[in-house]
Design an enzyme around this catalytic site. Structure first.
Site, PDB file in Angstrom:
ATOM      1  N   ASP A  77      16.514  19.636  19.107  1.00 31.21           N
ATOM      2  CA  ASP A  77      16.051  20.080  17.790  1.00 31.21           C
ATOM      3  C   ASP A  77      17.197  19.904  16.800  1.00 31.21           C
ATOM      4  O   ASP A  77      18.078  19.082  17.017  1.00 31.21           O
ATOM      5  CB  ASP A  77      15.560  21.525  17.856  1.00 31.21           C
ATOM      6  CG  ASP A  77      14.452  21.819  16.845  1.00 31.21           C
ATOM      7  OD1 ASP A  77      14.631  21.441  15.670  1.00 31.21           O
ATOM      8  OD2 ASP A  77      13.429  22.415  17.215  1.00 31.21           O
ATOM      9  N   GLY A  99      18.879  14.692  18.513  1.00 34.86           N
ATOM     10  CA  GLY A  99      18.481  15.918  17.833  1.00 34.86           C
ATOM     11  C   GLY A  99      17.748  15.585  16.559  1.00 34.86           C
ATOM     12  O   GLY A  99      17.381  14.433  16.312  1.00 34.86           O
ATOM     13  N   HIS A 100      17.528  16.601  15.731  1.00 34.59           N
ATOM     14  CA  HIS A 100      16.766  16.433  14.497  1.00 34.59           C
ATOM     15  C   HIS A 100      17.650  16.450  13.262  1.00 34.59           C
ATOM     16  O   HIS A 100      17.175  16.682  12.154  1.00 34.59           O
ATOM     17  CB  HIS A 100      15.681  17.516  14.386  1.00 34.59           C
ATOM     18  CG  HIS A 100      14.613  17.402  15.431  1.00 34.59           C
ATOM     19  ND1 HIS A 100      13.564  18.298  15.528  1.00 34.59           N
ATOM     20  CD2 HIS A 100      14.428  16.514  16.442  1.00 34.59           C
ATOM     21  CE1 HIS A 100      12.787  17.960  16.541  1.00 34.59           C
ATOM     22  NE2 HIS A 100      13.293  16.876  17.108  1.00 34.59           N
ATOM     23  N   GLY A 101      18.937  16.238  13.452  1.00 25.73           N
ATOM     24  CA  GLY A 101      19.828  16.124  12.312  1.00 25.73           C
ATOM     25  C   GLY A 101      20.353  17.455  11.823  1.00 25.73           C
ATOM     26  O   GLY A 101      20.226  18.495  12.478  1.00 25.73           O
TER      27      GLY A 101
END
Length: 259
Positions: A77, A99-101
């Site tokens: 995430d 991940g999602h940054g």
């Protein structure tokens, strides 16, 4: 917290110092800061499988004057999730991916009033992440996001290297098409000296709500090439007011609507 397994939560702590920690495979958020002031987090390694849900590396809410430096975060995430009530956050020399940054938000869920301001993310690297520099807000919420600066960013094969989404929705139980008459206002956001490759197109997404839109959005010296040879890089921009785009590849032009 609410019966959901967490990693480590720091609540109402002043001048916290956390350094040299390795944090692996948390069932949820690895490190959470809530109502903290003056925290300094350095030299951390945070890691979880790429497909593990809701395993944010560091989540920050209702906290101020926070430093996160010289760390590596690989999760399923957000590497760093910047939640409502956060101000004066400095992120420097962080390596993110998968991940999602590094994400501001999401903010304004179910009509909430939330604010984030004075966030500096600099000298960071994103590798094989879903997102790079991201701001996400729900329609129907209120409050503001302002004074957000991403500078000296290197991106390798991120699906969405630069993204502002004022129409964010990932909740199957909630109707996502809410009225745009109330939104979390986004203003004074800078992406400067951002370079690298995008694994998806468009490589730049500025998806602001009609009517209110986003104001004073600056892209300065941004160059994002397609990861795959032969693809064309392009940008998608809607409802940005007072945008300043200088030396940006792909070029950015915006459409506006009344909402």
């Amino acid at each position: 917290m609410g019966g959901i397994l967490q990693g480590v939560t720091f609540h109402q702590i002043e001048n916290l110092e956390l350094s040299g920690l390795t944090h692996l495979d948390s069932p949820r958020v690895h490190i959470r800061l809530e109502n903290c002031t003056g925290a300094k987090l350095t030299s951390l390694l945070i890691q979880a499988p790429e497909d593990s849900p809701n395993t944010d590396g560091i989540a920050i809410g209702s906290s101020s004057h926070i430093q996160i430096h010289d760390s590596t975060i690989r999760t399923g995430d957000d590497c760093i999730a910047i939640k409502g009530g956060t101000s004066f956050l400095d992120v420097n020399r962080v390596k993110c991916g998968p991940g999602h940054g590094i994400s501001v938000g999401s903010l304004g869920y179910e009509g909430e009033y939330e604010t984030v301001e004075e966030v500096n993310v600099r000298n960071c690297e994103f590798k094989s992440s879903d997102n790079g520099a991201r701001i996400k807000t729900w329609q129907g919420g209120s409050g503001y996001v302002r004074g957000i600066h991403f500078e000296n960013i290197v991106i390798s094969d991120a699906r969405n290297p630069i993204i502002i989404d004022q129409n964010y929705c990932d909740d199957q139980k909630t109707k996502c098409k809410m009225s745009s008459s109330s939104v979390v206002e986004v203003s004074n956001v800078t992406f400067r000296n951002v370079r690298g490759t995008s694994g998806n197109q468009p490589s730049i997404k500025l998806q602001c709500a009609g009517g209110v839109g986003c104001t004073n959005i600056v892209l300065d010296h941004v160059k994002l090439n397609p990861q795959e040879p032969g693809e064309r890089s392009y940008a998608d921009c809607e409802n940005v007011v007072d945008g300043n785009f200088d030396d940006v590849d792909p070029q950015v032009s915006c459409q506006t609507s009344k909402g």
